[in-house]
Design a protein around this motif. Sequence first.
Motif, mmCIF file in Angstrom:
data_model
loop_
_atom_site.group_PDB
_atom_site.id
_atom_site.type_symbol
_atom_site.label_atom_id
_atom_site.label_comp_id
_atom_site.label_asym_id
_atom_site.label_seq_id
_atom_site.Cartn_x
_atom_site.Cartn_y
_atom_site.Cartn_z
ATOM 1 N N MET A 157 15.649 41.908 -1.776
ATOM 2 C CA MET A 157 17.048 42.040 -1.345
ATOM 3 C C MET A 157 17.595 40.707 -0.857
ATOM 4 O O MET A 157 18.731 40.323 -1.187
ATOM 5 C CB MET A 157 17.146 43.087 -0.226
ATOM 6 C CG MET A 157 16.865 44.507 -0.682
ATOM 7 S SD MET A 157 16.722 45.693 0.698
ATOM 8 C CE MET A 157 18.339 45.560 1.465
ATOM 9 N N LEU A 158 16.779 39.961 -0.077
ATOM 10 C CA LEU A 158 17.217 38.652 0.423
ATOM 11 C C LEU A 158 17.410 37.666 -0.723
ATOM 12 O O LEU A 158 18.358 36.869 -0.707
ATOM 13 C CB LEU A 158 16.190 38.107 1.420
ATOM 14 C CG LEU A 158 16.116 38.822 2.770
ATOM 15 C CD1 LEU A 158 14.960 38.275 3.595
ATOM 16 C CD2 LEU A 158 17.428 38.652 3.532
ATOM 17 N N LYS A 159 16.535 37.728 -1.701
ATOM 18 C CA LYS A 159 16.662 36.833 -2.866
ATOM 19 C C LYS A 159 17.958 37.105 -3.624
ATOM 20 O O LYS A 159 18.614 36.181 -4.124
ATOM 21 C CB LYS A 159 15.445 37.005 -3.773
ATOM 22 C CG LYS A 159 14.163 36.412 -3.187
ATOM 23 C CD LYS A 159 12.917 36.957 -3.837
ATOM 24 C CE LYS A 159 12.774 36.548 -5.278
ATOM 25 N NZ LYS A 159 11.469 36.965 -5.833
ATOM 26 N N ASN A 188 13.710 31.845 -3.262
ATOM 27 C CA ASN A 188 12.904 32.665 -4.166
ATOM 28 C C ASN A 188 11.437 32.249 -4.119
ATOM 29 O O ASN A 188 10.541 33.098 -4.025
ATOM 30 C CB ASN A 188 13.422 32.536 -5.602
ATOM 31 C CG ASN A 188 14.769 33.220 -5.788
ATOM 32 O OD1 ASN A 188 15.227 33.949 -4.908
ATOM 33 N ND2 ASN A 188 15.396 32.974 -6.923
ATOM 34 N N ALA A 189 11.197 30.942 -4.209
ATOM 35 C CA ALA A 189 9.822 30.449 -4.204
ATOM 36 C C ALA A 189 9.131 30.749 -2.882
ATOM 37 O O ALA A 189 7.955 31.140 -2.853
ATOM 38 C CB ALA A 189 9.810 28.951 -4.487
ATOM 39 N N TYR A 190 9.859 30.581 -1.787
ATOM 40 C CA TYR A 190 9.257 30.783 -0.468
ATOM 41 C C TYR A 190 8.938 32.253 -0.224
ATOM 42 O O TYR A 190 7.858 32.599 0.278
ATOM 43 C CB TYR A 190 10.200 30.264 0.617
ATOM 44 C CG TYR A 190 9.637 30.402 2.018
ATOM 45 C CD1 TYR A 190 8.706 29.496 2.506
ATOM 46 C CD2 TYR A 190 10.021 31.462 2.843
ATOM 47 C CE1 TYR A 190 8.172 29.627 3.787
ATOM 48 C CE2 TYR A 190 9.499 31.606 4.115
ATOM 49 C CZ TYR A 190 8.573 30.688 4.588
ATOM 50 O OH TYR A 190 8.036 30.838 5.840
ATOM 51 N N LEU A 191 9.865 33.137 -0.567
ATOM 52 C CA LEU A 191 9.633 34.560 -0.321
ATOM 53 C C LEU A 191 8.542 35.129 -1.214
ATOM 54 O O LEU A 191 7.859 36.081 -0.840
ATOM 55 C CB LEU A 191 10.935 35.336 -0.492
ATOM 56 C CG LEU A 191 12.016 35.052 0.552
ATOM 57 C CD1 LEU A 191 13.284 35.846 0.242
ATOM 58 C CD2 LEU A 191 11.530 35.384 1.955
ATOM 59 N N GLU A 194 13.914 22.440 -0.432
ATOM 60 C CA GLU A 194 12.723 22.664 -1.242
ATOM 61 C C GLU A 194 11.805 23.663 -0.539
ATOM 62 O O GLU A 194 11.856 23.812 0.680
ATOM 63 C CB GLU A 194 11.943 21.363 -1.464
ATOM 64 C CG GLU A 194 12.715 20.307 -2.225
ATOM 65 C CD GLU A 194 11.923 19.006 -2.342
ATOM 66 O OE1 GLU A 194 11.820 18.492 -3.470
ATOM 67 O OE2 GLU A 194 11.428 18.546 -1.311
ATOM 68 N N ALA A 195 10.979 24.313 -1.329
ATOM 69 C CA ALA A 195 9.995 25.249 -0.776
ATOM 70 C C ALA A 195 8.617 24.940 -1.329
ATOM 71 O O ALA A 195 8.474 24.539 -2.499
ATOM 72 C CB ALA A 195 10.369 26.684 -1.097
#
Length: 397
Positions: free
Chosen positions: A322-324, A348-351, A392-393
């Motif tokens: 949902m957050l993405k 997206n990458a971090y989650l 960046e993630a």
Amino acid sequence: MSHAAKMRILMAGTGLLLMAGPAFSLDGGDLLAKINAAMGMAGSPVNAQSVDVSGTTVTLKGATYKPVAEQEATPLGDVTLEGVQEESDGGYFIETVNFPDINATEDKTTVSVSDITMSNVSIPADVTGDTLDSVLVYEEASAGPTTVSVDGKTVFSLASSRSTTDVAEDNSSVGFEVEVEGIKADLSAIEDAKSRDAVQALGLTSLDGSMRISGNWQAGQGVVDIEDYTLAFTDVGTLSMAFSFSGYTMDFVHAVNELGEAQAQQGDQKSKDAAGLAMLGLMQRLTFNNAEIRFEDAGITNRALDYAGKEQGVSGETMAQMLKGMTPLVLAQYNVPKLQTMVSEAVNAYLDNPGSFTISAQPADPVPFPMIMGAAMGAPNTLPDVLGVTVEANQAE
């Protein structure tokens, strides 16, 4: 030479020494006045019931500290300054400053601090100069165990804290480091039920961590570099910051101090508001060089997703999705397509795999604060380009 003549010469010499004696003794009142002047605060923040001098030891009997005129003075007790020397220019050098242990109670809260010392402290004779000769500096300051308790229960504590400085030989710059070890906080006694439930769900009923700060101030050029400002907590994560700005010259420091003194003397709100605007004007002398904020996860992200998801009636994995989906929609209203893409990809990458999340601002050239303020008010969507923002993630340091 007759015996009587020799006795007259001896007595005359002794008399001269006795008369010269007071000139070589320390002036405790002058020392205290110069300490207050060097602190750059309105009035006399440090006071004492008496100043006792014994050789090279000066004791501030019944000392108090009052940084703000409207506040009550904080009692310090007897502060002992050892190895005090008056310099040829009228300043002072103090080998060691020993503070009595603090054990203060107000209502149900008790604060205790022990083993408070400072070493190799330089007190300037003149605080109006343009080098570090006109600033109070010390080589090391430290404190031992510190505790804050409520109703007899310790809610916050530090094992130790230590700060050091290293002044350049030409007094043009000073490096500094701060280390705080054994930071512990007990959040289990939070009274609000909802907040207490959130703390328990996030695994934050107790915190255990440390803090590090290191940097450099080039007084001549007015450049302040905070190279590392790190807070690290077990099972939570590590937040690191670094930033640099210019314009923080001795002239700027003097102007801020003078304005602070004038503001402290203002009685009506209108005068205080005018002083606040003047302070805002001073800030426009500064220039932004660069900054970076980085968070490295140690478990808090997934716990936060699980908690937020539970509040919405979904799983942590669903909450992440949902957050993405929400991130680009929220950013779209600010008309910053380049930043929108960077942030969305990083989120997206971090989650998907919480590791690290880094926000950097590296402008091609230093940016004056007035330009930043102007962009923020007139064209906020240009700020990411003005400041050279990147997001960046999961990138290695």
